[in-house]
Scaffold this active site. Structure first.
Site, PDB file in Angstrom:
ATOM      1  N   ASN A 181      -8.914  -1.908   3.717  1.00 15.31           N
ATOM      2  CA  ASN A 181      -8.882  -2.282   2.304  1.00 15.31           C
ATOM      3  C   ASN A 181      -7.609  -3.040   1.918  1.00 15.31           C
ATOM      4  O   ASN A 181      -7.489  -3.519   0.787  1.00 15.31           O
ATOM      5  CB  ASN A 181      -9.051  -1.047   1.410  1.00 15.31           C
ATOM      6  CG  ASN A 181      -7.922  -0.051   1.557  1.00 15.31           C
ATOM      7  OD1 ASN A 181      -7.404   0.162   2.650  1.00 15.31           O
ATOM      8  ND2 ASN A 181      -7.548   0.585   0.463  1.00 15.31           N
ATOM      9  N   ASP A 206       0.855  -1.178   0.000  1.00 13.36           N
ATOM     10  CA  ASP A 206       0.000   0.000   0.000  1.00 13.36           C
ATOM     11  C   ASP A 206       0.899   1.238   0.000  1.00 13.36           C
ATOM     12  O   ASP A 206       2.099   1.150   0.311  1.00 13.36           O
ATOM     13  CB  ASP A 206      -0.872  -0.050   1.265  1.00 13.36           C
ATOM     14  CG  ASP A 206      -1.737   1.172   1.445  1.00 13.36           C
ATOM     15  OD1 ASP A 206      -2.317   1.644   0.447  1.00 13.36           O
ATOM     16  OD2 ASP A 206      -1.838   1.658   2.583  1.00 13.36           O
ATOM     17  N   GLY A 230      -5.187   2.532  -3.138  1.00 21.74           N
ATOM     18  CA  GLY A 230      -6.517   3.062  -3.345  1.00 21.74           C
ATOM     19  C   GLY A 230      -6.467   4.562  -3.573  1.00 21.74           C
ATOM     20  O   GLY A 230      -7.495   5.209  -3.735  1.00 21.74           O
ATOM     21  N   ASP A 290      -0.463   5.009   0.969  1.00 19.86           N
ATOM     22  CA  ASP A 290      -0.812   6.006   1.981  1.00 19.86           C
ATOM     23  C   ASP A 290      -0.688   5.444   3.394  1.00 19.86           C
ATOM     24  O   ASP A 290      -1.205   4.361   3.692  1.00 19.86           O
ATOM     25  CB  ASP A 290      -2.238   6.501   1.750  1.00 19.86           C
ATOM     26  CG  ASP A 290      -2.379   7.237   0.439  1.00 19.86           C
ATOM     27  OD1 ASP A 290      -2.466   8.470   0.460  1.00 19.86           O
ATOM     28  OD2 ASP A 290      -2.391   6.578  -0.612  1.00 19.86           O
ATOM     29  N   GLU A 304      -2.062  10.531   4.126  1.00 22.35           N
ATOM     30  CA  GLU A 304      -3.149  10.109   3.244  1.00 22.35           C
ATOM     31  C   GLU A 304      -3.281  11.201   2.184  1.00 22.35           C
ATOM     32  O   GLU A 304      -3.658  12.335   2.483  1.00 22.35           O
ATOM     33  CB  GLU A 304      -4.461   9.959   4.021  1.00 22.35           C
ATOM     34  CG  GLU A 304      -4.477   8.822   5.023  1.00 22.35           C
ATOM     35  CD  GLU A 304      -4.580   7.446   4.370  1.00 22.35           C
ATOM     36  OE1 GLU A 304      -5.094   7.361   3.232  1.00 22.35           O
ATOM     37  OE2 GLU A 304      -4.146   6.470   5.009  1.00 22.35           O
TER      38      GLU A 304
END
Length: 294
Positions: free
Chosen positions: A244, A85, A175, A87, A94
């Site tokens: 997520n 991932d 994401g 962030d 973020e």
């Protein structure tokens, strides 16, 4: 066989280890052995004959804290694939929250982000709602945000580049947005980027995405697709912090939660919470003399 590797505070370590050993015996999961790794002298490796991983992890979490941890059901190897991932994992921010600051909406959007990362909101819907709030923001705000607000977390470059030196493919899957992820990947050293695309018209954000949503299923699918290219037996490392990321963490051989939300932490094979990302290299047994410092 079950293996636990942990990096714990040295002060009082022997006493805490004795307490953990007693608690493990009480649940029928005694230690088979415990010793510091030769390659990484601050990493304690504990072997168990049984496979009560959930109970063992809970005991270690209670008695050895604060510690960083990795558990595995077989010998821990250097992974051939690392999927991470972005962030709050590879960078300390973020991106959508920081970008929202330029629209005067940071607190409003950050609240939605936090709930989505905690698993309280449907991620695709929450993403679209947040992007919609940015309609009309100048695209130039992204460049400013990257320059002024976004920075890699400590150890990120060294982690990625050391793994690459060992023949590991590195993929950043987020994401978040390519506007941010592409330059972040270049800075840190990732070879591939998967993410969302912000729609832009006449130099302004339209409040929509261009293309499909990159979400939890995208992350897990990317991991599986990349792993299949490497063939059977290739170990896979995944890292993330939010809800997520859970399918990706669960699909990996070594799923590590980095300063993560509770649901992601519970789903992972271990966590890094106290040290920087070079602690992942230590947990994998890669000595400092072999790190690619950056």
């Amino acid at each position: 066989m079950l293996i636990a590797r942990l990096i714990a505070e040295p002060e009082g370590l022997e006493k805490r280890l004795d307490a953990a050993a007693k608690a493990l015996e009480d649940i029928g999961a005694p230690m088979a052995s415990a010793a510091m790794l030769d390659a990484c002298s601050d990493v304690l490796q504990i072997l168990f004959a049984g496979e009560q991983d959930v109970q063992i992890r809970a005991v270690l979490d209670k008695h050895m804290a604060p510690c960083d941890l990795l558990m595995a059901s077989s010998e821990i190897e250097i992974p051939r694939l690392f999927v991470s991932d972005m962030d709050s994992t590879m960078i300390g921010q973020e991106c959508i929250d920081e970008l929202a600051d330029y629209a005067g909406l940071k607190s409003r959007i950050a609240e939605i982000t936090e709930r989505a990362m905690q698993g309280e909101l449907d991620f695709p819907s929450a993403l679209k709602d947040r992007v919609a709030l940015l309609e009309g923001l100048e695209e130039t705000a992204i460049e400013l945000c990257l320059k002024e607000q976004i920075s890699p977390v400590a150890g990120a470059r060294t982690l990625v580049r050391t793994l690459q030196s060992k023949g590991c493919r590195t993929v950043l899957v987020t994401g978040g947005f390519h506007h941010f992820a592409d330059p972040v990947a270049e800075t840190i050293g990732f070879e591939r980027v998967v993410g969302n695309r912000l729609a832009v018209a006449d130099g302004k954000l339209t409040g929509a995405l261009a293309g499909p949503v990159s979400d939890a299923s995208t992350k897990a699918r990317t991991l599986r697709e990349e792993a299949e290219k490497l063939g059977e037996g290739a170990r896979v490392l995944a890292m993330g912090d939010g809800a997520n990321d859970i399918p990706m963490l669960e699909a990996a051989d070594y799923g590590i939660a980095y300063r993560a939300k509770p649901k992601a932490r519970a789903a992972a094979d271990g966590w890094v919470e106290n040290g920087d990302l070079t602690n992942v290299l230590k947990l994998l047994g890669i000595p400092r003399s072999e790190w690619v410092l950056a």
